[in-house]
Design an enzyme around this catalytic site. Structure first.
Site, mmCIF file in Angstrom:
data_model
loop_
_atom_site.group_PDB
_atom_site.id
_atom_site.type_symbol
_atom_site.label_atom_id
_atom_site.label_comp_id
_atom_site.label_asym_id
_atom_site.label_seq_id
_atom_site.Cartn_x
_atom_site.Cartn_y
_atom_site.Cartn_z
ATOM 1 N N ARG A 85 0.809 -1.223 0.000
ATOM 2 C CA ARG A 85 0.000 0.000 0.000
ATOM 3 C C ARG A 85 0.839 1.269 0.000
ATOM 4 N NH1 ARG A 85 -2.987 -3.952 2.233
ATOM 5 N NH2 ARG A 85 -0.954 -4.478 3.042
ATOM 6 N N THR A 86 1.811 1.334 0.921
ATOM 7 C CA THR A 86 2.540 2.597 1.097
ATOM 8 C C THR A 86 3.337 2.943 -0.154
ATOM 9 O OG1 THR A 86 2.673 2.081 3.447
ATOM 10 C CG2 THR A 86 4.097 3.831 2.653
ATOM 11 N N LYS A 113 25.083 -5.225 -1.826
ATOM 12 C CA LYS A 113 26.489 -5.590 -2.038
ATOM 13 C C LYS A 113 27.383 -4.982 -0.967
ATOM 14 C CE LYS A 113 25.802 -5.695 -7.051
ATOM 15 N NZ LYS A 113 26.110 -4.960 -8.285
ATOM 16 N N ARG A 135 11.627 3.901 3.612
ATOM 17 C CA ARG A 135 11.197 2.905 4.608
ATOM 18 C C ARG A 135 12.417 2.074 4.990
ATOM 19 N NH1 ARG A 135 5.997 -0.972 4.405
ATOM 20 N NH2 ARG A 135 5.137 0.979 5.176
ATOM 21 N N HIS A 163 5.352 5.863 11.641
ATOM 22 C CA HIS A 163 4.838 5.726 10.280
ATOM 23 C C HIS A 163 3.852 6.892 10.101
ATOM 24 C CE1 HIS A 163 3.534 4.180 6.558
ATOM 25 N NE2 HIS A 163 3.195 2.944 6.888
HETATM 26 N N1 ASP Z 1 1.771 -1.568 6.857
HETATM 27 C C1 ASP Z 1 1.988 -1.167 8.227
HETATM 28 C C2 ASP Z 1 3.462 -0.908 8.479
HETATM 29 O O1 ASP Z 1 4.253 -0.880 7.551
HETATM 30 C C3 ASP Z 1 1.400 -2.115 9.204
HETATM 31 C C4 ASP Z 1 1.924 -3.525 9.163
HETATM 32 O O2 ASP Z 1 2.847 -3.842 8.405
HETATM 33 O O3 ASP Z 1 1.393 -4.319 9.930
HETATM 34 O O4 ASP Z 1 3.842 -0.713 9.617
#
Ligand code: ASP
Length: 340
Positions: A85-86, A113, A135, A163
């Site tokens: 999703r993100t 690497k 991320r 987040h």
């Molecule tokens: N998508 C959210 C996160 O990246 C929640 C999860 O992964 O459970 O933290």
């Protein structure tokens, strides 16, 4: 506070970390930070400004029709951890605004690497992106990277720390359904210890005047729970009583060393959201989940798919609007149309 003009400074204050004043002094920008690294430390009016901006994009974000105010700007999405999703919604958001978006496949990159995070930062600097969306599995890694690059950085999830865009999209979803955040009772249930979603939501909801309960077994509650200003419950029947919103969390097995629950079956029995447990909440309760969902572990299919209460799909939709707002707000100083 961090500034939007000191783009060449290597070391900067982490603006979003220091408590903001209750209301901005006259002439201060509505969102004066260069980066969005977390919700902690943001003032209520800064959060409201991001939500209001996102509201402008919600529902009207049609790719072909709208103006593309960020044309010519470059967005790099650098994801060291898996995401559906993100990552996708940041890509869609950037493209809808006209940005050149590049997503960096870490598994296929030099980072695998042996390149360090700081060497990666130098490489990225040389490519002159305008926004970097990162991320990372380690808490604090995104802030570290932000200190070394010259562009705006958005934290797309760092370890168990924060987040921020998830908390913003959750808040936008609640605000649209309930008309407000202040005064609502929100129960956040499940793996609080390892959840960056829980942490960002707690900071946001507290700043906006909601009442927050966390519901979890003692093994899944962080040690600093008292400091977070939340009500702690170990039983769903108490934690869910008369609440307006229930947020369910996934067991973050990738961050667990050892066993935190006896078994998933037992966890579901005590903490899985089933229709009978949900009956303790208000009749108009909103059910939320950041995804990915584990049906039959933290939530029953009957609850997840019950559109009378479930806002799970709307959360995903609001994710695009919130990410458009963040990209928009953090690049305003680069755009002649926004120079004020
Ligand atoms: N998508 C959210 C996160 O990246 C929640 C999860 O992964 O459970 O933290």
């Amino acid at each position: 506070m961090s500034d939007t003009d000191g783009r060449t400074r290597r070391k900067r204050d982490r603006g979003a970390r220091t408590p903001a004043p209750a209301s901005p002094p006259p002439g201060r920008k509505p969102f004066p930070h260069r980066d969005l690294l977390g919700i902690e430390g943001l003032a209520a009016e800064e959060i409201t400004f991001l939500l209001d901006t996102a509201e402008g994009y919600a529902g009207s974000a049609r790719p072909a029709a709208g103006p593309r105010p960020l044309t010519g700007l470059t967005q790099i999405n650098l994801f060291f951890e898996a995401s559906t999703r993100t990552l996708m919604s940041f890509e869609i958001a950037g493209k809808r605004l006209g940005m050149d978006t590049v997503s960096f496949a870490v598994a296929a990159s030099s980072i695998k690497k042996g390149e360090t995070l700081l060497d990666t930062a130098q490489t990225l600097n040389a490519m002159r992106p305008d926004v970097l969306v990162v991320r990372h599995a380690h808490s604090g890694a995104v802030s570290l990277l932000a200190e070394k690059v010259h562009c705006a950085v958005i934290n797309a999830g760092d370890g168990r720390h924060e987040h921020p865009t998830q908390a913003l999209l959750d808040a936008l979803t609640i605000r649209r359904r309930k008309g407000r955040l202040a005064g609502l009772t929100v129960a956040i249930c499940g793996d609080i210890t390892h959840s960056r979603v829980a942490r960002s939501n707690i900071h946001l909801l507290a700043a906006m005047g909601a009442r927050i309960r966390v519901v979890a077994p003692p093994t899944l509650l962080p040690r600093d729970c008292d400091r977070l200003g939340v009500e702690v419950h170990h039983h769903m029947r108490d934690g869910l009583a008369d609440c307006d919103v229930v947020m369910m969390l996934r067991l973050q097995k990738e961050r667990m060393q050892g066993a935190f629950v006896p078994s998933e079956r037992e966890f579901y029995h005590f903490y899985g959201l089933t229709p009978d447990k949900l009956a303790r909440a208000r009749r108009d309760v909103l059910v939320m989940h950041p995804g990915p969902m584990n049906r039959g572990v933290e939530i029953a299919t009957a609850v997840a798919d019950d559109l009378a209460h479930s806002a799970i799909e709307e959360q995903v939709e609001m994710g695009v609007a919130v990410r458009m707002a963040c990209l928009d707000v953090l690049t305003r100083h680069l755009r002649p149309d926004m120079a004020a």
